[in-house]
Write an enzyme that holds these catalytic residues in place. Structure first.
Site, short mmCIF file in Angstrom:
data_model
loop_
_atom_site.label_atom_id
_atom_site.label_comp_id
_atom_site.label_asym_id
_atom_site.label_seq_id
_atom_site.Cartn_x
_atom_site.Cartn_y
_atom_site.Cartn_z
CB ALA A 1 -0.87 0.20 1.27
CG ASP A 2 2.88 5.17 -1.45
OD1 ASP A 2 3.90 4.81 -0.84
OD2 ASP A 2 2.63 6.14 -1.96
CB THR A 3 -1.30 6.53 2.21
OG1 THR A 3 -1.91 5.32 2.35
CG2 THR A 3 -2.40 7.57 2.40
N GLY B 1 -3.16 3.46 -2.76
CA GLY B 1 -3.12 2.40 -3.75
C GLY B 1 -3.02 1.16 -2.89
#
Length: 218
Positions: A98-100, A135
């Site tokens: 995940a990436d924020t 994501g």
């Protein structure tokens, strides 16, 4: 089913733990630079996929090759939540990446480099709506599935003393957009549109949906 979180984020781990997931932690190391003309949604989706791919390469072979023997070194950092029933179709190993990011006026706000930059970010977010995009990528022998979750966040008009107080607290120094909705900054956020856990760093319900989709594909 063995879930591996491809992130060192304590916030993502806390969210998974609170939702009853059992998981191992294997942080991913990828190049997080934004590509030329890359849209925020494309950026977080790409990074999530790269993170899950990097960790999958590292953990999948020793996991699949283990037949009741010693634990793979890659899977020793373990966090056990309450056990939950798993659909029979679930695959044996799933890697979650995940990436924020925080997005305002189409621009990505990452983690501030120093307190001065943190103050500037907060001033940009003051008195308006911005978006938080995460994501998410889940990967197994059945393939990869992913999505981008977007939440609208409203911040009140911040006075200079508010900005100075919050920056001095140090809470936002390692956070995208220089704030943490789950902490002191909650007093400045009257409402959101969408997933709360997404703003913290991981849309947990979306993760569950993706994992079920992946399990049925396997």
């Amino acid at each position: 089913m063995r879930l591996v979180l491809a992130s060192a984020s304590p916030r993502r781990a806390e969210l998974l733990r609170a939702a009853g997931f059992s998981f191992d932690v294997v942080p991913a190391e990828v190049d997080e630079r934004v590509r030329a003309a890359e849209a925020p949604g494309d950026y977080v989706r790409r990074l999530a996929g790269e993170k899950s791919a990097a960790v999958w390469t590292y953990v999948a072979r020793p996991f699949q090759g283990r037949e009741g023997g010693a634990e793979s070194p890659a899977l020793r950092d373990r966090d056990r939540g309450p056990e939950r029933a798993a659909p029979q179709e679930e695959v044996s190993l799933v890697v979650l990446g995940a990436d924020t990011v925080v997005v305002v006026d189409g621009e990505i706000l990452g983690k501030p480099r120093d307190d001065r930059e943190a103050a500037g970010m907060l001033r940009r977010l003051s008195g308006r709506r911005h978006e938080v995009m995460t994501g998410v990528s889940v990967r197994s022998t059945a393939g990869e599935r992913g999505l981008v979750e977007t939440t609208g966040v409203y911040i009140v008009d911040l006075r200079e003393e508010d900005v100075a107080w919050y920056v001095a607290s140090g809470e936002g120094r390692d956070k995208a957009g220089a704030y943490a909705i789950q902490g002191l900054a909650s007093r400045f956020i009257p409402r959101i549109e969408g997933s709360y856990s997404n703003v913290v760093g991981l849309p947990v319900a979306a993760v569950e949906t993706l994992m079920r989709t992946l399990a049925s594909a396997g």
